[in-house]
Write an enzyme that holds these catalytic residues in place. Structure first.
Site, PDB file in Angstrom:
ATOM      1  N   HIS A  19      -0.483 -11.365  29.515  1.00  0.00           N
ATOM      2  CA  HIS A  19      -0.506  -9.972  29.057  1.00  0.00           C
ATOM      3  C   HIS A  19      -0.712  -9.809  27.563  1.00  0.00           C
ATOM      4  CE1 HIS A  19       3.571 -10.925  27.844  1.00  0.00           C
ATOM      5  NE2 HIS A  19       3.580  -9.812  27.135  1.00  0.00           N
TER       6      HIS A  19
HETATM    7  C1  UD1 Z   1       5.115  -4.975  25.760  1.00  0.00           C
HETATM    8  C2  UD1 Z   1       5.656  -5.642  24.500  1.00  0.00           C
HETATM    9  C3  UD1 Z   1       5.532  -7.147  24.653  1.00  0.00           C
HETATM   10  C4  UD1 Z   1       6.205  -7.625  25.925  1.00  0.00           C
HETATM   11  C5  UD1 Z   1       5.596  -6.876  27.079  1.00  0.00           C
HETATM   12  C6  UD1 Z   1       6.200  -7.276  28.400  1.00  0.00           C
HETATM   13  C7  UD1 Z   1       5.348  -4.514  22.360  1.00  0.00           C
HETATM   14  C8  UD1 Z   1       4.540  -4.488  21.125  1.00  0.00           C
HETATM   15  N1  UD1 Z   1       4.859  -5.281  23.348  1.00  0.00           N
HETATM   16  O1  UD1 Z   1       3.734  -5.287  25.852  1.00  0.00           O
HETATM   17  O2  UD1 Z   1       6.173  -7.773  23.553  1.00  0.00           O
HETATM   18  O3  UD1 Z   1       6.011  -9.019  26.051  1.00  0.00           O
HETATM   19  O4  UD1 Z   1       5.814  -5.475  26.880  1.00  0.00           O
HETATM   20  O5  UD1 Z   1       5.594  -6.572  29.436  1.00  0.00           O
HETATM   21  O6  UD1 Z   1       6.371  -3.886  22.416  1.00  0.00           O
HETATM   22  N2  UD1 Z   1       1.462   0.188  31.035  1.00  0.00           N
HETATM   23  C9  UD1 Z   1       1.542   0.659  32.319  1.00  0.00           C
HETATM   24  N3  UD1 Z   1       2.790   0.855  32.848  1.00  0.00           N
HETATM   25  C10 UD1 Z   1       3.919   0.608  32.158  1.00  0.00           C
HETATM   26  C11 UD1 Z   1       3.811   0.144  30.826  1.00  0.00           C
HETATM   27  C12 UD1 Z   1       2.579  -0.077  30.291  1.00  0.00           C
HETATM   28  O7  UD1 Z   1       0.541   0.897  32.970  1.00  0.00           O
HETATM   29  O8  UD1 Z   1       5.026   0.812  32.712  1.00  0.00           O
HETATM   30  C13 UD1 Z   1       0.126  -0.062  30.467  1.00  0.00           C
HETATM   31  C14 UD1 Z   1      -0.291   1.059  29.550  1.00  0.00           C
HETATM   32  O9  UD1 Z   1      -1.617   1.326  29.766  1.00  0.00           O
HETATM   33  C15 UD1 Z   1      -0.106   0.500  28.158  1.00  0.00           C
HETATM   34  C16 UD1 Z   1      -0.306  -1.009  28.386  1.00  0.00           C
HETATM   35  O10 UD1 Z   1       0.160  -1.252  29.712  1.00  0.00           O
HETATM   36  O11 UD1 Z   1      -1.020   1.008  27.240  1.00  0.00           O
HETATM   37  C17 UD1 Z   1       0.496  -1.838  27.436  1.00  0.00           C
HETATM   38  O12 UD1 Z   1       1.878  -1.423  27.394  1.00  0.00           O
HETATM   39  P1  UD1 Z   1       2.740  -1.584  26.053  1.00  0.00           P
HETATM   40  O13 UD1 Z   1       4.134  -1.166  26.271  1.00  0.00           O
HETATM   41  O14 UD1 Z   1       2.008  -0.963  24.901  1.00  0.00           O
HETATM   42  O15 UD1 Z   1       2.672  -3.133  25.760  1.00  0.00           O
HETATM   43  P2  UD1 Z   1       2.747  -4.395  26.723  1.00  0.00           P
HETATM   44  O16 UD1 Z   1       1.418  -5.056  26.678  1.00  0.00           O
HETATM   45  O17 UD1 Z   1       3.364  -4.087  28.028  1.00  0.00           O
END
Ligand code: UD1
Length: 377
Positions: free
Chosen positions: A210
């Protein structure tokens, strides 16, 4: 602590829930000393990225849900700060406890400290020294403002001391995430999660991906996917796909190729117990996650980290983890080397014994929020 201290624990994203659960449980054993409240920022919001963990880990429903959702780093961090400031102003906690290194961790630590509220950071001092990782920035900033720094390994203590953190604020307590793992392993063991994917115990690899550095660039992701399709001819790969990786697979037109590959079994993100069961029975774990490197070490399953660095060097020193970056030839070589090794020689890091939350609470008992840093002499 002499009176009932109001405490806010912050969880926002998937890797936070298993760190907060043992802490809340332990704090609740001392209702005469602590009044813990749980704030969920809503950084992760999908059922399988959040809700399922509350059920499985026995976490109480959050006292506050901030509903911040996704966005750019600035947007997400800013929304968390604005909403969390309201909570702090209304509830006036004596201490805010943040865990890990996600945006919610850093945003809430800064917000609390600016309001003069003491901050404790659980999993302090880890450093990848890779400033392209958003988590590295979160770690350094959080540690810079924290009053109490709880560490999982000796190298973390050294990192903090080198950065000028006073020794009396650093407490080496072990790993709360491993508290959670050891407590729930018996429940996970009975689950035949692997059967769902048509694989045998010890006869498959578990994969998670991820990190933006692996999934946001089409060429990089394609290189990883191709070498893994090749590996999967000899060793099937079960891949619970993170929402970020799923979006990229679709956007870069790789999804169909992976779905057609007979050795790769794709899944939705799994709950805690299924993921633990799947990791426990794997021959090999391939990951770019931080937490999974630690879980692999305790489960004694050889791990290949698809990154060039790790903020958790203890997992390499214990003989579990190999860094392979995202270059296909390095990944191929690391898989061959890992398949040549066995889990029996993997050591367990110091104090990863299931009692870290207990040690943290012992430190908190002796802490006075008035001990928080104010003007330094
Ligand atoms: C976040 C953390 C990362 C952690 C990871 C575990 C930060 C900077 N990153 O990364 O350290 O290892 O979580 O999962 O805090 N999305 C969904 N559903 C959700 C959440 C996210 O669809 O419930 C999608 C969204 O499109 C979002 C993308 O995933 O833009 C990324 O989510 P985000 O919380 O920004 O970062 P992660 O890559 O999940």
């Amino acid at each position: 602590m002499g009176k009932l201290w109001k405490m806010v624990l912050v969880a926002g994203a998937r890797p936070n829930f298993m760190k907060v659960a043992p802490l809340i449980r332990e704090l609740r054993c001392h209702p005469d000393l602590f009044e813990p409240r749980l704030v969920h920022t809503g950084q992760h919001y999908d059922t399988e990225m959040s809700e399922i963990f509350f059920d499985e880990l026995g976490l109480p429903q959050p006292d506050r849900f901030l509903g911040v959702g996704s966005g750019s780093h600035a947007e997400q961090t800013a929304r968390i700060m604005v909403e969390f400031e309201k909570v702090c102003v209304e509830d006036r906690p004596d201490l805010v406890v943040v865990v890990g290194d996600v945006n919610s961790t850093m945003a809430c630590a800064i917000t609390a400290k600016k309001l003069g509220i003491a901050v404790a950071h659980v999993e302090a001092g880890l450093r990848s020294r890779d400033w392209t990782m958003p988590e590295e920035i979160n770690r350094v900033v959080t540690d810079a403002v924290a009053d109490l720094l709880f560490t999982t390994s000796r190298d973390a203590d050294e990192n903090l001391l080198k950065e000028g953190v006073a020794a009396e604020r650093i407490h080496f307590v072990g790993n709360v995430m491993i508290d959670c793992l050891l407590a729930l392993l018996p429940r996970a063991e009975g689950r035949g999660t692997f059967e769902r994917f048509g694989v045998e115990p010890g006869g498959y690899a578990t994969l998670t991906l991820h990190r933006p550095s692996n999934v946001d660039d089409p060429e990089v992701l394609e290189g990883i996917v191709e070498v893994l399709m090749e590996v999967s001819r000899g060793l099937p790969i079960v891949w619970p796909v993170h929402p970020r990786a799923r979006k990229s697979l679709e956007a870069f037109r790789l999804a169909e190729r992976v779905e057609r590959c007979p050795g790769i079994r794709l899944a939705q993100p799994l709950g805690y117990l299924d993921m633990l069961a799947l990791s426990r029975n794997a021959r090999l774990i391939l990951t770019d996650s931080g937490g999974l490197q630690e879980e692999a070490t305790v489960l004694r399953v050889p791990c290949i980290t698809l990154r060039n660095n790790t903020e958790r060097p203890v997992t390499v020193e214990c003989g579990c983890n190999r860094l392979a970056g995202n270059d296909p030839s390095r990944i191929r070589a690391a898989v061959l080397a890992a398949l040549d090794s066995s889990g029996s020689s993997i050591g367990t890091p110091e104090l990863w014994d299931g009692r870290a939350a207990e040690r943290i609470v012992d430190v908190l008992k002796a802490f006075e929020p008035g001990d928080a840093r104010t003007a330094e002499k």
